[in-house]
Write a protein that holds these residues in place. Structure first.
Motif, PDB file in Angstrom:
ATOM      1  N   ALA A 109      -2.985  16.299   9.125  1.00 66.57           N
ATOM      2  CA  ALA A 109      -1.613  15.801   9.224  1.00 66.57           C
ATOM      3  C   ALA A 109      -1.607  14.290   9.477  1.00 66.57           C
ATOM      4  CB  ALA A 109      -0.863  16.532  10.332  1.00 66.57           C
ATOM      5  N   ASP A 110      -2.529  13.808  10.315  1.00 69.78           N
ATOM      6  CA  ASP A 110      -2.638  12.364  10.571  1.00 69.78           C
ATOM      7  C   ASP A 110      -3.015  11.624   9.291  1.00 69.78           C
ATOM      8  OD1 ASP A 110      -2.123  12.630  13.348  1.00 69.78           O
ATOM      9  OD2 ASP A 110      -4.215  13.186  13.696  1.00 69.78           O
ATOM     10  N   LEU A 111      -3.970  12.172   8.559  1.00 71.22           N
ATOM     11  CA  LEU A 111      -4.389  11.532   7.308  1.00 71.22           C
ATOM     12  C   LEU A 111      -3.269  11.554   6.280  1.00 71.22           C
ATOM     13  CD1 LEU A 111      -6.657  10.236   5.618  1.00 71.22           C
ATOM     14  CD2 LEU A 111      -7.272  12.552   4.866  1.00 71.22           C
ATOM     15  N   THR A 112      -2.509  12.642   6.243  1.00 69.64           N
ATOM     16  CA  THR A 112      -1.406  12.754   5.297  1.00 69.64           C
ATOM     17  C   THR A 112      -0.387  11.646   5.504  1.00 69.64           C
ATOM     18  OG1 THR A 112      -1.680  15.157   5.113  1.00 69.64           O
ATOM     19  CG2 THR A 112       0.455  14.254   4.470  1.00 69.64           C
ATOM     20  N   GLU A 113      -0.104  11.317   6.767  1.00 70.31           N
ATOM     21  CA  GLU A 113       0.844  10.235   7.048  1.00 70.31           C
ATOM     22  C   GLU A 113       0.312   8.902   6.517  1.00 70.31           C
ATOM     23  OE1 GLU A 113       4.171   8.134   8.257  1.00 70.31           O
ATOM     24  OE2 GLU A 113       3.825  10.255   7.817  1.00 70.31           O
ATOM     25  N   TYR A 114      -0.971   8.653   6.689  1.00 68.87           N
ATOM     26  CA  TYR A 114      -1.578   7.439   6.139  1.00 68.87           C
ATOM     27  C   TYR A 114      -1.438   7.412   4.614  1.00 68.87           C
ATOM     28  CZ  TYR A 114      -5.280   4.304   4.500  1.00 68.87           C
ATOM     29  OH  TYR A 114      -5.986   3.334   3.829  1.00 68.87           O
ATOM     30  N   CYS A 115      -1.771   8.525   3.963  1.00 72.57           N
ATOM     31  CA  CYS A 115      -1.703   8.595   2.504  1.00 72.57           C
ATOM     32  C   CYS A 115      -0.271   8.424   2.004  1.00 72.57           C
ATOM     33  CB  CYS A 115      -2.261   9.926   2.005  1.00 72.57           C
ATOM     34  SG  CYS A 115      -4.023  10.173   2.297  1.00 72.57           S
ATOM     35  N   ARG A 116       0.672   8.992   2.736  1.00 71.69           N
ATOM     36  CA  ARG A 116       2.077   8.849   2.342  1.00 71.69           C
ATOM     37  C   ARG A 116       2.490   7.379   2.347  1.00 71.69           C
ATOM     38  NH1 ARG A 116       6.748   7.686   4.055  1.00 71.69           N
ATOM     39  NH2 ARG A 116       6.038   7.276   6.184  1.00 71.69           N
ATOM     40  N   ARG A 117       2.002   6.643   3.332  1.00 73.10           N
ATOM     41  CA  ARG A 117       2.384   5.234   3.430  1.00 73.10           C
ATOM     42  C   ARG A 117       1.719   4.375   2.359  1.00 73.10           C
ATOM     43  NH1 ARG A 117       2.105   4.204  10.029  1.00 73.10           N
ATOM     44  NH2 ARG A 117       4.073   5.264  10.539  1.00 73.10           N
ATOM     45  N   VAL A 118       0.428   4.526   2.181  1.00 72.55           N
ATOM     46  CA  VAL A 118      -0.283   3.615   1.276  1.00 72.55           C
ATOM     47  C   VAL A 118      -0.221   4.034  -0.184  1.00 72.55           C
ATOM     48  CG1 VAL A 118      -1.881   2.830   3.064  1.00 72.55           C
ATOM     49  CG2 VAL A 118      -2.529   4.744   1.588  1.00 72.55           C
ATOM     50  N   ALA A 119       0.144   5.287  -0.464  1.00 68.19           N
ATOM     51  CA  ALA A 119       0.125   5.753  -1.856  1.00 68.19           C
ATOM     52  C   ALA A 119       1.468   6.331  -2.300  1.00 68.19           C
ATOM     53  CB  ALA A 119      -0.984   6.790  -2.045  1.00 68.19           C
ATOM     54  N   SER A 120       1.988   7.313  -1.580  1.00 70.52           N
ATOM     55  CA  SER A 120       3.260   7.907  -1.992  1.00 70.52           C
ATOM     56  C   SER A 120       4.388   6.879  -1.967  1.00 70.52           C
ATOM     57  CB  SER A 120       3.613   9.089  -1.094  1.00 70.52           C
ATOM     58  OG  SER A 120       2.668  10.123  -1.220  1.00 70.52           O
ATOM     59  N   ALA A 121       4.349   5.963  -0.995  1.00 71.42           N
ATOM     60  CA  ALA A 121       5.391   4.927  -0.932  1.00 71.42           C
ATOM     61  C   ALA A 121       5.379   4.058  -2.182  1.00 71.42           C
ATOM     62  CB  ALA A 121       5.206   4.065   0.317  1.00 71.42           C
ATOM     63  N   VAL A 122       4.187   3.786  -2.704  1.00 74.06           N
ATOM     64  CA  VAL A 122       4.094   3.039  -3.961  1.00 74.06           C
ATOM     65  C   VAL A 122       4.723   3.862  -5.083  1.00 74.06           C
ATOM     66  CG1 VAL A 122       2.546   1.951  -5.622  1.00 74.06           C
ATOM     67  CG2 VAL A 122       2.011   1.856  -3.182  1.00 74.06           C
ATOM     68  N   GLY A 123       4.504   5.172  -5.044  1.00 74.99           N
ATOM     69  CA  GLY A 123       5.116   6.045  -6.040  1.00 74.99           C
ATOM     70  C   GLY A 123       6.631   6.013  -5.978  1.00 74.99           C
ATOM     71  N   PHE A 124       7.198   5.936  -4.774  1.00 78.97           N
ATOM     72  CA  PHE A 124       8.650   5.864  -4.636  1.00 78.97           C
ATOM     73  C   PHE A 124       9.196   4.589  -5.289  1.00 78.97           C
ATOM     74  CE2 PHE A 124       8.080   8.315  -0.402  1.00 78.97           C
ATOM     75  CZ  PHE A 124       7.938   9.506  -1.097  1.00 78.97           C
ATOM     76  N   ILE A 125       8.421   3.509  -5.197  1.00 79.77           N
ATOM     77  CA  ILE A 125       8.826   2.264  -5.861  1.00 79.77           C
ATOM     78  C   ILE A 125       8.715   2.419  -7.376  1.00 79.77           C
ATOM     79  CG2 ILE A 125       8.340  -0.197  -6.110  1.00 79.77           C
ATOM     80  CD1 ILE A 125       7.002   0.000  -3.266  1.00 79.77           C
ATOM     81  N   CYS A 126       7.611   3.017  -7.821  1.00 81.23           N
ATOM     82  CA  CYS A 126       7.360   3.133  -9.254  1.00 81.23           C
ATOM     83  C   CYS A 126       8.417   3.968  -9.961  1.00 81.23           C
ATOM     84  CB  CYS A 126       5.975   3.725  -9.501  1.00 81.23           C
ATOM     85  SG  CYS A 126       4.608   2.617  -9.090  1.00 81.23           S
ATOM     86  N   ILE A 127       8.874   5.059  -9.340  1.00 86.16           N
ATOM     87  CA  ILE A 127       9.855   5.892 -10.040  1.00 86.16           C
ATOM     88  C   ILE A 127      11.172   5.140 -10.224  1.00 86.16           C
ATOM     89  CG2 ILE A 127       8.798   8.082  -9.379  1.00 86.16           C
ATOM     90  CD1 ILE A 127      10.964   8.413  -7.251  1.00 86.16           C
ATOM     91  N   ARG A 128      11.463   4.188  -9.337  1.00 88.92           N
ATOM     92  CA  ARG A 128      12.645   3.343  -9.549  1.00 88.92           C
ATOM     93  C   ARG A 128      12.450   2.476 -10.786  1.00 88.92           C
ATOM     94  NH1 ARG A 128      16.206   2.385  -5.233  1.00 88.92           N
ATOM     95  NH2 ARG A 128      16.353   4.320  -4.024  1.00 88.92           N
ATOM     96  N   VAL A 129      11.251   1.933 -10.932  1.00 90.63           N
ATOM     97  CA  VAL A 129      10.957   1.124 -12.123  1.00 90.63           C
ATOM     98  C   VAL A 129      11.081   1.971 -13.382  1.00 90.63           C
ATOM     99  CG1 VAL A 129       9.199  -0.231 -13.320  1.00 90.63           C
ATOM    100  CG2 VAL A 129       9.437  -0.431 -10.827  1.00 90.63           C
ATOM    101  N   PHE A 130      10.632   3.224 -13.306  1.00 92.72           N
ATOM    102  CA  PHE A 130      10.694   4.120 -14.459  1.00 92.72           C
ATOM    103  C   PHE A 130      12.109   4.612 -14.751  1.00 92.72           C
ATOM    104  CE2 PHE A 130       6.189   5.527 -13.056  1.00 92.72           C
ATOM    105  CZ  PHE A 130       5.639   4.385 -13.620  1.00 92.72           C
ATOM    106  N   GLY A 131      13.041   4.355 -13.837  1.00 92.66           N
ATOM    107  CA  GLY A 131      14.422   4.778 -14.052  1.00 92.66           C
ATOM    108  C   GLY A 131      14.726   6.181 -13.569  1.00 92.66           C
TER     109      GLY A 131
END
Length: 269
Positions: A109-131
């Motif tokens: 669970a601790d590692l998941t929070e790290y991954c969410r910040r450094v990777a999933s957060a980038v994905g949240f930005i990217c899907i905005r770019v993709f429309g």
């Protein structure tokens, strides 16, 4: 955008304006990440000082001030038109900051929070770019980000150990009868193999979750993300086919294979 990145071919399929936007996002996030792992540049200090600089640079990108870096100047024109989420960028910086003070993760669970910040957060930005604006697309980005980062962690176990970092959760090491010292020895003992296999299964689960929630109405918009998924999944498969030996050679997908994967995903959509 350097051709050596595993994302290179996924970006090539994008329309020119989206490609410029996604490269600007990638370069900004890369610079933030390098602030911890690379030598300081441009008088920005190191570690926490550098991250304070990038947090201020992010603020300049969003409040209309003049950015001080090439990365900031390239990113700023896309902030308002694409409604890029500032919190997601803040999360990326928060995740990178964890590398300054966290060298062990007690639980998954601790590692998941790290991954969410450094990777999933980038994905949240990217899907905005993709429309993409649907909740399904956000769930897809969350799970794909976790899968990609877990694959990175598996691929880079040896390099991270050299920096004194162990991303494999301590609870997983314990469950597999493996110690940090045994992992750091670089020898593929049975306990080491078990723990790498466990993390591979976890990564596979998140790839499957991402595929399961991929919105059919936005598949064409997410083709670049699907190419990223397919290339990284091939990296994971190569780790598995090596017998989970992440020490002898770093798992890589050759350029021609990456191009073929990209073509296949593009034609599939």
């Amino acid at each position: 955008m350097a051709r050596k990145t595993s994302f290179y071919y996924s970006f090539l399929v994008l329309p020119p304006e989206q490609r410029r936007a996604i490269v600007a996002v990638w370069d900004f996030c890369r610079a933030v990440d390098d602030a911890v792992d690379e030598e300081p540049a441009g008088g920005r200090g190191s570690g926490a000082e550098a991250l304070r600089f990038w947090r201020a640079e992010l603020a300049r990108c969003f409040n209309g001030s003049t950015p001080e870096t090439e990365q900031g100047r390239h990113l700023q024109p896309f902030v308002a038109p694409l409604a890029l989420p500032r919190q997601a960028f803040e999360d990326v910086i928060d995740g990178v900051a964890m590398d300054l003070e966290t060298f062990r993760y007690p639980t998954f669970a601790d590692l998941t929070e790290y991954c969410r910040r450094v990777a999933s957060a980038v994905g949240f930005i990217c899907i905005r770019v993709f429309g993409c604006r649907t909740e399904a697309a956000r769930e897809y980005a969350l799970n794909l980000g976790l899968a990609l980062q877990l694959t990175n962690i598996l691929r880079d176990i040896k390099d991270d150990l050299a920096r004194g970092r162990v991303y494999v959760p301590m609870e997983d090491l314990d469950a597999c009868g493996c110690t940090v010292e045994e992992l750091a020895s670089g020898i593929l003992t049975d306990p080491v193999r078990r723990v790498v296999e466990l993390e591979c299964r976890r990564a596979r689960e998140f790839y499957e979750r991402a595929r399961a929630v991929l919105p059919s109405t936005e598949r064409r918009q997410l083709v670049a993300a699907e190419i990223m998924r397919a290339v990284y999944f091939e990296t994971l498969r190569r780790i598995e086919r090596s017998g989970y030996d992440v020490f002898r050679a770093r798992a890589r997908v050759p350029r021609p294979r990456q191009a073929l994967i990209a073509l296949k995903e593009w034609l599939w959509t």
